[in-house]
Design an enzyme around this catalytic site. Sequence first.
Site, short mmCIF file in Angstrom:
data_model
loop_
_atom_site.label_atom_id
_atom_site.label_comp_id
_atom_site.label_asym_id
_atom_site.label_seq_id
_atom_site.Cartn_x
_atom_site.Cartn_y
_atom_site.Cartn_z
N LYS A 17 -5.29 -13.43 5.84
CA LYS A 17 -5.88 -14.16 4.72
C LYS A 17 -5.00 -15.31 4.25
CE LYS A 17 -6.33 -11.04 1.83
NZ LYS A 17 -6.19 -10.42 0.52
N ARG A 130 6.19 -6.91 9.95
CA ARG A 130 6.43 -8.10 9.14
C ARG A 130 7.81 -8.08 8.50
NH1 ARG A 130 2.06 -10.00 4.74
NH2 ARG A 130 2.87 -8.28 3.49
N ARG A 162 10.21 -6.17 3.40
CA ARG A 162 9.94 -5.99 1.98
C ARG A 162 9.69 -4.53 1.67
NH1 ARG A 162 5.76 -10.49 0.68
NH2 ARG A 162 4.41 -8.70 0.82
N ARG A 173 -1.71 0.98 0.31
CA ARG A 173 -2.47 -0.23 -0.03
C ARG A 173 -3.78 -0.30 0.75
NH1 ARG A 173 2.31 -3.20 0.62
NH2 ARG A 173 1.39 -4.70 2.03
#
Length: 224
Positions: A17, A130, A162, A173
Amino acid sequence: MIPGVRLVVLGRQGAGKGTQCVRLSRHYVVPHISTGDMLRAAVKERTELGLQADAIMKSGGLVPDEVMIGIVDERLCALDASTRGYLLDGFPRTVAQAEALDKITIDRPLDLVVDLDVPRELVLQRLTARRVCRDCGTIYTATGRERQPWLCDVCSGDVIQREDDTEDAINRRLDGYETQTRPLVAYYRSRGLLVRVDGVGTPDHVLHRLVTEIEYRRRNPIVG
Ligand SMILES: [Zn+2]
């Protein structure tokens, strides 16, 4: 200049996105309004909102609706968004937020809602790989062959995973997305605004699909 557009972009975390919003925002010359980026900036600046949001996000929760709606309303009233339009990324997440968005955009309603569709297994793979530069935010994909410590190509900052990119946090999530955001798809479909676009492929291909679909639907709106 091509006409602007007012879009909401939906999709699982990791569906690309962010990448597509940057490209779409250049294409349509409208601001990319990412509520996640706005919150992260507030956290970094340690504003009152930032401190509250930080604690909530670290526990895997979502920032309260009234706070998010206030932030979005203020941003949509800025000159760029109120004249050309916008891409809204990360909001709304729930039907209640979508109803609130309808109210604050009543004079200039949404054109379309894009659902960028990438299978869950694929985004899970992408997200666990990531890494991000602690200093400049450049995103990397880990292959396991990186030299340690891993330093950013852009600014030589530390490249890290992260805290909210661990597999557990990602699965939480993604579960949250299924239960809360999926009903949004039904909500927007029932209002004739939903456009589902296959998000698997190179960024160029996906952008081409998005623009083609958006233009087709603008010319052929679903009435009813
Ligand atoms: Zn960097």
